[in-house]
Design an enzyme around this catalytic site. Structure first.
Site, PDB file in Angstrom:
ATOM      1  N   ASP A   1       0.825  -1.201   0.000  1.00 30.62           N
ATOM      2  CA  ASP A   1       0.000   0.000   0.000  1.00 30.62           C
ATOM      3  C   ASP A   1       0.867   1.262   0.000  1.00 30.62           C
ATOM      4  O   ASP A   1       2.043   1.229   0.363  1.00 30.62           O
ATOM      5  CB  ASP A   1      -0.884   0.048   1.252  1.00 30.62           C
ATOM      6  CG  ASP A   1      -2.065  -0.890   1.181  1.00 30.62           C
ATOM      7  OD1 ASP A   1      -2.134  -1.709   0.240  1.00 30.62           O
ATOM      8  OD2 ASP A   1      -2.921  -0.824   2.088  1.00 30.62           O
ATOM      9  N   ASP A   2       0.239   2.377  -0.370  1.00 32.12           N
ATOM     10  CA  ASP A   2       0.717   3.743  -0.154  1.00 32.12           C
ATOM     11  C   ASP A   2       1.721   4.263  -1.170  1.00 32.12           C
ATOM     12  O   ASP A   2       2.161   5.407  -1.055  1.00 32.12           O
ATOM     13  CB  ASP A   2       1.305   3.926   1.252  1.00 32.12           C
ATOM     14  CG  ASP A   2       0.237   3.861   2.341  1.00 32.12           C
ATOM     15  OD1 ASP A   2      -0.952   3.737   1.984  1.00 32.12           O
ATOM     16  OD2 ASP A   2       0.590   3.932   3.530  1.00 32.12           O
TER      17      ASP A   2
ATOM     18  N   HIS B   1      -5.906   2.969  -4.133  1.00 33.76           N
ATOM     19  CA  HIS B   1      -5.866   3.160  -2.677  1.00 33.76           C
ATOM     20  C   HIS B   1      -6.350   4.570  -2.335  1.00 33.76           C
ATOM     21  O   HIS B   1      -5.832   5.192  -1.410  1.00 33.76           O
ATOM     22  CB  HIS B   1      -4.430   2.933  -2.175  1.00 33.76           C
ATOM     23  CG  HIS B   1      -4.308   2.735  -0.692  1.00 33.76           C
ATOM     24  ND1 HIS B   1      -5.162   1.930   0.028  1.00 33.76           N
ATOM     25  CD2 HIS B   1      -3.425   3.237   0.211  1.00 33.76           C
ATOM     26  CE1 HIS B   1      -4.800   1.938   1.301  1.00 33.76           C
ATOM     27  NE2 HIS B   1      -3.758   2.738   1.436  1.00 33.76           N
TER      28      HIS B   1
ATOM     29  N   HIS C   1      -5.608   9.325   0.082  1.00 26.24           N
ATOM     30  CA  HIS C   1      -5.537   8.543   1.325  1.00 26.24           C
ATOM     31  C   HIS C   1      -6.528   9.059   2.379  1.00 26.24           C
ATOM     32  O   HIS C   1      -6.273   9.006   3.584  1.00 26.24           O
ATOM     33  CB  HIS C   1      -4.120   8.517   1.899  1.00 26.24           C
ATOM     34  CG  HIS C   1      -3.819   7.264   2.685  1.00 26.24           C
ATOM     35  ND1 HIS C   1      -3.932   7.192   4.047  1.00 26.24           N
ATOM     36  CD2 HIS C   1      -3.433   6.028   2.278  1.00 26.24           C
ATOM     37  CE1 HIS C   1      -3.623   5.978   4.470  1.00 26.24           C
ATOM     38  NE2 HIS C   1      -3.324   5.248   3.403  1.00 26.24           N
TER      39      HIS C   1
ATOM     40  N   HIS D   1       3.978  -2.255   2.927  1.00 27.38           N
ATOM     41  CA  HIS D   1       3.996  -0.901   2.365  1.00 27.38           C
ATOM     42  C   HIS D   1       5.294  -0.678   1.591  1.00 27.38           C
ATOM     43  O   HIS D   1       6.368  -1.095   2.053  1.00 27.38           O
ATOM     44  CB  HIS D   1       3.865   0.142   3.476  1.00 27.38           C
ATOM     45  CG  HIS D   1       2.565   0.059   4.225  1.00 27.38           C
ATOM     46  ND1 HIS D   1       2.338  -0.891   5.199  1.00 27.38           N
ATOM     47  CD2 HIS D   1       1.426   0.788   4.116  1.00 27.38           C
ATOM     48  CE1 HIS D   1       1.104  -0.736   5.673  1.00 27.38           C
ATOM     49  NE2 HIS D   1       0.537   0.266   5.033  1.00 27.38           N
TER      50      HIS D   1
END
Length: 211
Positions: A36-37, A87, A91, A182
């Site tokens: 993620d991210d 995603h 955020h 991540h």
């Protein structure tokens, strides 16, 4: 007890929602490693190189505004045979959005990521994993697939590799797991080899998730 109830709820959702539009575990023997991210200009390329060295495929859930800044990394993920999902654009937690904001966010992120490949990007992961029934209903009604996870080693805390290895020992990967990592910090890159070793020690393989 709380974790058991969460797992039960996610099991019910995965079984009850048609078309596997909600997934938190694989339906086959294997392990899905997800990130993620990203994309991150420094660490995502290192993660990709580490995945190549380990000869595995993974799934990346990218933030829309980051993908706009580094479109070459989005293309590189697909070029190397990995899967891609959204995603959110910024955020922001999805339950905090109005229905229109939610759909706009999902579609905008999907549009950005879809430009990198020849197919529509319809997988997404909610920021911080937070969603509610309204979020799920709107997203799935628009054809999106929510991908959650069954295990995380909290690498986002950036506490170092030793702390990650302790957590891995306490909760090794199991068949069907979707692992949350991540691609925006240096510790995950070194830790990745430990995760894959633990997966293979159980006779399992790592695979990218299907769209």
């Amino acid at each position: 007890m709380i974790e058991m109830l969460r797992s039960l709820a996610k099991n019910i959702l995965q079984m009850a929602i048609p078309g596997r539009a909600f997934v938190w575990r694989l339906s086959y023997a294997g392990v899905g490693i997800t990130f993620d991210d990203g994309p991150h200009p420094d660490y995502t390329p290192l993660v990709l190189n580490a995945l190549d060295a380990l000869n595995i495929k993974a799934t990346f859930f990218f933030i829309g505004e980051q993908a706009l800044l580094y479109p070459e990394l989005v293309r590189e993920v697909l070029k190397r045979g990995h899967a891609l999902g959204g995603h959110s654009m910024h955020h922001k937690e999805l339950p905090l959005m109005t229905p229109k904001e939610l759909l706009d966010d999902l579609r905008s992120t999907s549009d950005i990521l879809s430009q990198a490949g020849d197919r529509r990007c319809m997988m997404f992961r909610p920021p911080r994993g937070r969603f509610n029934w309204r979020t799920l209903k709107i997203a799935c009604g628009a054809g999106f697939k929510l991908v959650h996870w069954s295990v995380t080693y909290s690498d986002y805390r950036c506490e170092g590799v030793d702390a990650l290895r302790v957590r891995l020992k306490m909760r090794p990967p199991r068949s069907g797991d979707i692992i949350l990592l991540h691609d925006n910090n240096p510790f995950t890159i070194e830790f990745l080899a430990d995760v894959v070793k633990a997966v293979r020690a159980r006779g399992l393989t790592c695979a990218a998730l299907g769209a």
